[in-house]
Design a protein around this motif. Structure first.
Motif, PDB file in Angstrom:
ATOM      1  N   LEU A  84       0.866  -1.085  -0.009  1.00 47.16           N
ATOM      2  CA  LEU A  84       0.055  -0.144  -0.171  1.00 47.16           C
ATOM      3  C   LEU A  84       0.608   1.275  -0.135  1.00 47.16           C
ATOM      4  O   LEU A  84       0.432   2.239   0.447  1.00 47.16           O
ATOM      5  N   GLU A  85       2.070   1.220  -0.482  1.00 51.36           N
ATOM      6  CA  GLU A  85       3.081   2.283  -0.403  1.00 51.36           C
ATOM      7  C   GLU A  85       2.875   3.311  -1.537  1.00 51.36           C
ATOM      8  O   GLU A  85       2.820   4.586  -1.073  1.00 51.36           O
ATOM      9  N   TRP A  86       1.924   2.986  -2.467  1.00 54.59           N
ATOM     10  CA  TRP A  86       1.408   4.045  -3.296  1.00 54.59           C
ATOM     11  C   TRP A  86       0.439   5.135  -2.592  1.00 54.59           C
ATOM     12  O   TRP A  86       0.086   6.316  -3.214  1.00 54.59           O
ATOM     13  N   ILE A  87      -0.212   4.801  -1.541  1.00 52.76           N
ATOM     14  CA  ILE A  87      -1.111   5.525  -0.937  1.00 52.76           C
ATOM     15  C   ILE A  87      -0.321   6.993  -0.472  1.00 52.76           C
ATOM     16  O   ILE A  87      -1.135   8.042  -0.554  1.00 52.76           O
ATOM     17  N   ARG A  88       0.940   6.756   0.030  1.00 58.04           N
ATOM     18  CA  ARG A  88       1.667   8.159   0.619  1.00 58.04           C
ATOM     19  C   ARG A  88       1.618   9.072  -0.524  1.00 58.04           C
ATOM     20  O   ARG A  88       1.495  10.118  -0.349  1.00 58.04           O
ATOM     21  N   GLN A  89       2.051   8.497  -1.657  1.00 54.92           N
ATOM     22  CA  GLN A  89       2.205   9.428  -2.890  1.00 54.92           C
ATOM     23  C   GLN A  89       0.865   9.905  -3.396  1.00 54.92           C
ATOM     24  O   GLN A  89       0.732  11.294  -3.682  1.00 54.92           O
ATOM     25  N   ARG A  90      -0.222   9.195  -3.291  1.00 54.98           N
ATOM     26  CA  ARG A  90      -1.539   9.480  -3.629  1.00 54.98           C
ATOM     27  C   ARG A  90      -1.974  10.635  -2.778  1.00 54.98           C
ATOM     28  O   ARG A  90      -2.751  11.676  -3.366  1.00 54.98           O
ATOM     29  N   THR A  91      -1.689  10.501  -1.582  1.00 55.19           N
ATOM     30  CA  THR A  91      -2.489  11.576  -0.681  1.00 55.19           C
ATOM     31  C   THR A  91      -1.206  12.769  -0.166  1.00 55.19           C
ATOM     32  O   THR A  91      -1.594  13.570   0.546  1.00 55.19           O
ATOM     33  N   ARG A  92      -0.061  12.745  -0.803  1.00 55.22           N
ATOM     34  CA  ARG A  92       0.801  13.763  -0.578  1.00 55.22           C
ATOM     35  C   ARG A  92       0.328  15.184  -0.420  1.00 55.22           C
ATOM     36  O   ARG A  92       0.535  16.135   0.429  1.00 55.22           O
ATOM     37  N   SER A  93      -0.616  15.389  -1.498  1.00 53.13           N
ATOM     38  CA  SER A  93      -1.223  16.949  -1.936  1.00 53.13           C
ATOM     39  C   SER A  93      -1.963  17.300  -0.602  1.00 53.13           C
ATOM     40  O   SER A  93      -2.315  18.566  -0.574  1.00 53.13           O
ATOM     41  N   TYR A  94      -2.432  16.322   0.072  1.00 52.27           N
ATOM     42  CA  TYR A  94      -3.520  16.856   1.315  1.00 52.27           C
ATOM     43  C   TYR A  94      -2.734  17.366   2.226  1.00 52.27           C
ATOM     44  O   TYR A  94      -3.494  17.820   3.409  1.00 52.27           O
ATOM     45  N   TYR A  95      -1.411  17.087   2.724  1.00 51.34           N
ATOM     46  CA  TYR A  95      -0.648  17.528   3.806  1.00 51.34           C
ATOM     47  C   TYR A  95       0.465  18.578   3.427  1.00 51.34           C
ATOM     48  O   TYR A  95       0.732  18.903   2.403  1.00 51.34           O
ATOM     49  N   SER A  96       0.398  19.449   4.450  1.00 49.95           N
ATOM     50  CA  SER A  96       1.544  20.465   4.303  1.00 49.95           C
ATOM     51  C   SER A  96       2.793  19.995   4.328  1.00 49.95           C
ATOM     52  O   SER A  96       3.024  18.882   4.992  1.00 49.95           O
ATOM     53  N   HIS A  97       3.751  20.805   3.728  1.00 50.51           N
ATOM     54  CA  HIS A  97       5.379  20.580   3.631  1.00 50.51           C
ATOM     55  C   HIS A  97       6.204  20.860   4.950  1.00 50.51           C
ATOM     56  O   HIS A  97       7.121  20.414   5.127  1.00 50.51           O
ATOM     57  N   THR A  98       5.227  21.581   5.830  1.00 52.89           N
ATOM     58  CA  THR A  98       5.893  21.844   7.207  1.00 52.89           C
ATOM     59  C   THR A  98       5.110  21.381   8.352  1.00 52.89           C
ATOM     60  O   THR A  98       3.839  21.162   7.930  1.00 52.89           O
ATOM     61  N   GLY A  99       5.506  21.567   9.553  1.00 57.73           N
ATOM     62  CA  GLY A  99       4.707  21.313  10.750  1.00 57.73           C
ATOM     63  C   GLY A  99       5.016  19.754  11.343  1.00 57.73           C
ATOM     64  O   GLY A  99       6.062  19.338  10.756  1.00 57.73           O
ATOM     65  N   LYS A 100       4.207  19.420  12.294  1.00 59.36           N
ATOM     66  CA  LYS A 100       4.174  18.320  12.886  1.00 59.36           C
ATOM     67  C   LYS A 100       3.596  17.212  11.917  1.00 59.36           C
ATOM     68  O   LYS A 100       2.827  17.205  11.295  1.00 59.36           O
ATOM     69  N   PRO A 101       4.688  16.028  11.784  1.00 61.44           N
ATOM     70  CA  PRO A 101       4.193  14.779  10.953  1.00 61.44           C
ATOM     71  C   PRO A 101       2.881  14.342  11.237  1.00 61.44           C
ATOM     72  O   PRO A 101       2.522  14.266  12.696  1.00 61.44           O
ATOM     73  N   SER A 102       2.095  13.840  10.494  1.00 59.31           N
ATOM     74  CA  SER A 102       0.666  13.418  10.749  1.00 59.31           C
ATOM     75  C   SER A 102       0.677  11.976  10.742  1.00 59.31           C
ATOM     76  O   SER A 102       1.957  11.445  10.555  1.00 59.31           O
TER      77      SER A 102
END
Length: 495
Positions: free
Chosen positions: A36-54
């Motif tokens: 399911l590694e593809w999910i990280r790439q698919r959802t990357r745009s929903y997260y900010s590039h700064t701040g606390k890791p989700s």
């Protein structure tokens, strides 16, 4: 001698979670074949590039898969089960000393990702089933089932103008503009219902919506807690707030398409969406099997216009019941009449414009002196035998394929395969009742349920064995859609 077990917790342990779980555990096998590694790439745009890791989105999906696989219906309980169960904890990637995420992450994830991510997950698992050779591609089976909404009947209220009535009024205004003098329709229907009659031209957006009684009392009732759910009445059960889940499955038992609608929608209303979803992933099916609910003139014509064979019983009465079935009567197409087993003529008696049904009836004097009257006519008041047929070549094509060996075999699979899938949906994976409220969330639940059904089949079959089975079917000359063969060939070569 009686033993006594002593137990004193250790301060430190040197253990391996994988060793405790064992190689034969379902989740261990699932982790080996599914990435399911593809999910990280698919959802990357929903997260900010700064701040606390989700929280890792892969963890979210894995936890949800565990919940649907093992029928854990509460997300609060799911978090607790993952915290306590070693196999669940290992699968989602959390060690013994790590804190499991809070249940609120699922609500936030659904709001952030929407239905699209779960649809992509379903399609990715379906693609894995194709790669493994589990999808046969020779026909699909379609059906629907009711799912109780997560709302009480105490929340139901009457509404003044529901959307269905609103659209009916728009149809009425459109009909009045086409008939400015306000003439009464020849067939005797009210002006507001004229637009609900199928005129022979298929419109996918109106499929299954023409014949509905827009003034039915249950359409004026809505739940305050779940407005998307609608009332559905069944004899002996009464009214329930519910949704309707529509599914298409391959003859091998793999779910290829799934949609959700309010329960007031006719079963055929989701037929275009199911066919589109299936065709997107596997190409246009060669044939379709469904029960008689899908045997409307509009649905049959819609499928046959796309050159899809239909193993679907036409939705119409088969004539007056008696010892002689309709098949015992011979239809003379040129003379447009039926001939009974005793050689008497049954003449045409008009046509029902709404249903497309054409009745044929014998003369009373022919039936009164007939030696086979007691074997043909049931009921003391009946004076003459009648049969009926449905007008249109698409009805004849449907009956012809349904009675063929291929159609008979496909239709028989419908009852065992698609109804068996619905049974597992409800008894093993929690689809007997909605977990959340709202149509979109109900769609997510249906997609996740279909996904785990396909995952279970995927785990049970090795890729190599299923691939050999698929090529064996191709060599035997089984007819499959060209796109499906192309997809299988390309993915098999990659494997």
């Amino acid at each position: 001698m009686q033993g006594k077990k002593g137990f004193e917790p250790k301060l430190f342990y040197n253990i391996s979670l994988a060793k405790f779980i064992g190689e034969d555990h379902f989740l261990m096998k699932l982790d080996e074949i599914l990435s399911l590694e593809w999910i990280r790439q698919r959802t990357r745009s929903y997260y900010s590039h700064t701040g606390k890791p989700s929280i890792d989105p892969v963890v979210l999906i894995k936890m949800l898969l565990v919940g649907y696989l093992y029928d854990i219906r509460s997300e609060r309980r799911l978090v607790e089960e993952v915290r306590l169960n070693l196999a669940y904890r290992w699968y989602v990637g959390y060690d013994l000393d790590e804190e499991i995420p809070d249940h609120s992450i699922f609500t936030k994830a659904r709001a952030r990702f929407g239905r699209e991510l779960f649809l992509e997950l379903f399609e990715e698992i379906l693609a894995e089933c194709v790669r493994a050779g589990l999808v046969r591609g020779d026909g699909i089976l379609i059906d629907s089932t009711l799912v109780r909404a997560d709302a009480s009947l105490n929340s139901v209220i009457e509404v003044d103008l529901p959307p269905e009535i609103y659209w009916r009024e728009l149809d009425t205004e459109e009909e009045r503009s086409d008939n400015p003098r306000g003439r009464k329709p020849k067939d005797g229907h009210r002006a507001s219902q004229v637009g609900a009659i199928f005129n022979g031209e298929v419109d996918p957006e109106k499929l299954g919506k023409r014949r509905r009684d827009r003034n039915a009392s249950y359409l004026r009732k809505r739940s305050k807690t779940d407005p998307d759910a609608t009332m559905h009445y069944r004899p002996g059960i009464g009214g329930i707030l519910s949704y309707k889940v529509h599914a298409a499955a391959d003859t091998g038992g793999v779910v290829t398409a799934i949609t959700v609608s309010p329960s007031s929608e006719h079963d055929t209303s989701e037929l275009p969406a199911l066919l589109s979803m299936h065709s997107k992933n596997l190409g246009k099916p060669v044939s379709v099997a469904a029960d008689s609910t899908y045997g409307t003139s509009e649905a049959l014509l819609f499928l046959q216009e796309q050159e899809i064979k239909t193993a679907i019983p036409p939705m119409a009465p088969r004539g007056q019941q008696g010892c002689f079935s309709k098949n015992a009567f011979t239809w003379d197409k040129e003379a447009d009449h039926y001939v009974c087993p005793e050689g008497k003529i049954l003449s045409r008696r008009g046509k029902n414009q709404k249903t497309g049904q054409i009745p044929y009836k014998a003369r009373p004097e022919d039936c009164s002196s007939c030696p086979s009257r007691h074997r043909c006519i049931s009921g003391k008041k009946a004076k003459a035998r009648s049969v009926s047929r449905l007008d249109g070549d698409f009805f004849e094509q449907a009956e012809e394929f349904l009675e063929s060996p291929a159609g008979t075999s496909l239709f028989a699979l419908r009852k065992t395969v698609i109804e068996g899938i619905f049974g597992r949906f409800k008894t093993q994976h929690g689809l007997s009742r909605a977990k959340m409220r709202g149509l979109e969330k109900m769609e997510i639940q249906a997609l996740m349920t279909a996904t785990v059904i396909n995952l279970k089949k995927l785990v049970r079959h090795s890729s190599r064995e299923a691939l050999f089975m698929l090529y064996a079917r191709l060599k035997k000359g089984r007819k499959m859609s060209p796109k499906f063969v192309e997809v299988v060939s390309s993915r098999s070569a990659a494997t």
